[in-house]
Design a protein around this motif. Structure first.
Motif, PDB file in Angstrom:
ATOM      1  N   GLY A 166      -1.149   1.451  -2.165  1.00 25.96           N
ATOM      2  CA  GLY A 166      -1.121   0.199  -2.908  1.00 25.96           C
ATOM      3  C   GLY A 166      -1.020  -1.008  -1.992  1.00 25.96           C
ATOM      4  N   ASP A 167      -0.207  -0.896  -0.935  1.00 31.22           N
ATOM      5  CA  ASP A 167      -0.101  -1.997   0.028  1.00 31.22           C
ATOM      6  C   ASP A 167      -1.437  -2.237   0.738  1.00 31.22           C
ATOM      7  OD1 ASP A 167       2.527  -2.198  -0.689  1.00 31.22           O
ATOM      8  OD2 ASP A 167       3.297  -1.104   1.061  1.00 31.22           O
ATOM      9  N   HIS A 168      -2.108  -1.145   1.113  1.00 26.46           N
ATOM     10  CA  HIS A 168      -3.403  -1.278   1.786  1.00 26.46           C
ATOM     11  C   HIS A 168      -4.445  -1.896   0.852  1.00 26.46           C
ATOM     12  CE1 HIS A 168      -6.598  -0.393   4.615  1.00 26.46           C
ATOM     13  NE2 HIS A 168      -7.264   0.244   3.666  1.00 26.46           N
ATOM     14  N   ARG A 181       7.124  -1.803  -6.865  1.00 27.29           N
ATOM     15  CA  ARG A 181       7.052  -1.177  -5.549  1.00 27.29           C
ATOM     16  C   ARG A 181       8.425  -0.663  -5.118  1.00 27.29           C
ATOM     17  NH1 ARG A 181       7.717  -2.603  -0.194  1.00 27.29           N
ATOM     18  NH2 ARG A 181       6.234  -1.627   1.278  1.00 27.29           N
ATOM     19  N   LYS A 182       9.469  -1.449  -5.360  1.00 21.79           N
ATOM     20  CA  LYS A 182      10.819  -1.023  -5.002  1.00 21.79           C
ATOM     21  C   LYS A 182      11.263   0.174  -5.838  1.00 21.79           C
ATOM     22  CE  LYS A 182      12.390  -5.561  -3.405  1.00 21.79           C
ATOM     23  NZ  LYS A 182      13.335  -6.685  -3.627  1.00 21.79           N
ATOM     24  N   ALA A 209      -3.845  -3.913  -1.716  1.00 20.73           N
ATOM     25  CA  ALA A 209      -3.508  -5.329  -1.903  1.00 20.73           C
ATOM     26  C   ALA A 209      -3.906  -6.152  -0.675  1.00 20.73           C
ATOM     27  CB  ALA A 209      -2.014  -5.468  -2.173  1.00 20.73           C
ATOM     28  N   LYS A 210      -3.752  -5.587   0.510  1.00 23.85           N
ATOM     29  CA  LYS A 210      -4.146  -6.288   1.732  1.00 23.85           C
ATOM     30  C   LYS A 210      -5.655  -6.495   1.788  1.00 23.85           C
ATOM     31  CE  LYS A 210      -3.711  -6.046   6.775  1.00 23.85           C
ATOM     32  NZ  LYS A 210      -3.189  -5.235   7.923  1.00 23.85           N
ATOM     33  N   VAL A 267       2.648   4.267  -2.444  1.00 20.93           N
ATOM     34  CA  VAL A 267       3.091   2.916  -2.092  1.00 20.93           C
ATOM     35  C   VAL A 267       2.264   2.367  -0.931  1.00 20.93           C
ATOM     36  CG1 VAL A 267       5.016   1.557  -1.194  1.00 20.93           C
ATOM     37  CG2 VAL A 267       5.422   3.233  -2.984  1.00 20.93           C
ATOM     38  N   CYS A 268       2.042   3.199   0.081  1.00 22.12           N
ATOM     39  CA  CYS A 268       1.237   2.766   1.226  1.00 22.12           C
ATOM     40  C   CYS A 268      -0.210   2.474   0.804  1.00 22.12           C
ATOM     41  CB  CYS A 268       1.255   3.835   2.316  1.00 22.12           C
ATOM     42  SG  CYS A 268       2.873   4.112   3.063  1.00 22.12           S
ATOM     43  N   GLU A 277       5.034  -6.883  -9.412  1.00 21.23           N
ATOM     44  CA  GLU A 277       4.565  -5.872  -8.470  1.00 21.23           C
ATOM     45  C   GLU A 277       5.632  -5.513  -7.439  1.00 21.23           C
ATOM     46  OE1 GLU A 277       1.891  -4.299  -9.000  1.00 21.23           O
ATOM     47  OE2 GLU A 277       1.305  -5.575 -10.673  1.00 21.23           O
ATOM     48  N   ARG A 278       6.414  -6.494  -7.017  1.00 19.20           N
ATOM     49  CA  ARG A 278       7.451  -6.198  -6.034  1.00 19.20           C
ATOM     50  C   ARG A 278       8.531  -5.292  -6.620  1.00 19.20           C
ATOM     51  NH1 ARG A 278       8.647 -11.931  -2.825  1.00 19.20           N
ATOM     52  NH2 ARG A 278       6.553 -12.165  -1.895  1.00 19.20           N
TER      53      ARG A 278
END
Length: 220
Positions: A190-192, A116-117, A194-195, A187-188, A112-113
């Motif tokens: 996906g981060d939200h 994301r990059k 995952a959080k 991306v934002c 996943e990292r």
């Protein structure tokens, strides 16, 4: 049913970016960046692009000739050609990077990292592609306006006007900027997401029922 998921936004932004890249590639080689029609001879229409110049007459039709020397190009045409070439290269690299960063693509699955990059890198490259496209067409448009209103030039001498390719370049540049922006939005999102999942998982662990272990004894 939620439509605006990170997966949907990723694919929509990649589709928009790819459309902008194709439009930019086609526009780069069109001879319709500038157009000119002389009042003295209305049967002739002149067209100029980044790579060649064309003339249209009713007797012959369209006749095009490529620019002979790279160094002999006008500064605005030279700069616009360089900008458009940079736009094509960065846009292509950005679309490839964003494709491998999509959810569901098996290459690099489970990392996943890395994905994301790749999405961030693709968004940056596509942004650069859109900015360079807009810079190329805006520079040429500005030079044309300055020359058109130059008082030192005689009124009899016709001036260049905007061609269809310039509007196409503006449109493709905006598509690339929008596509790159929505990659960052994906991306934002996906981060939200995952959080939220990590918070739900931590909450479930905190409310897990406490069990007591009893020692079994046998009475003989």
């Amino acid at each position: 049913m939620v439509i605006l998921t990170p997966k949907f936004v990723q694919r929509a932004s990649l589709f928009v970016s790819f459309g902008g890249l194709v439009t930019t590639f086609v526009t780069t080689f069109l001879p319709l960046w500038k157009t000119m029609n002389s009042d003295l001879n209305e049967l002739e229409n002149w067209y100029e692009g980044l790579w060649h110049m064309c003339i249209y007459t009713e007797e012959v039709g369209v006749h095009c000739k490529a620019f002979e020397s790279f160094l002999a190009l006008p500064p605005d045409t030279l700069a616009s050609r360089v900008f458009m070439c940079i736009s094509i290269v960065t846009g292509l690299l950005g679309v490839i990077a964003a494709f491998f960063g999509l959810e569901g693509v098996e290459i690099g699955a489970g990392r996943e990292r890395v994905k994301r990059k790749l999405l961030i890198l693709g968004g940056v490259l596509i942004w650069v592609s859109g900015i360079t496209t807009l810079a190329a067409v805006s520079l040429m448009a500005y030079i044309m306006v300055v020359k058109f209103w130059d008082e030192n030039l005689p009124d009899v001498m016709p001036g260049w006007e905007y061609g269809e390719a310039m509007f196409s370049a503006w449109f493709s540049g905006l598509l690339l900027v929008v596509g790159g922006t929505f990659l960052f939005v994906a991306v934002c999102m996906g981060d939200h997401e995952a959080k939220l999942q990590s918070q739900i998982l931590a909450s479930n662990q905190d409310h897990r029922p406490i069990t007591q272990n009893y020692r079994k004894t046998e009475i003989i």
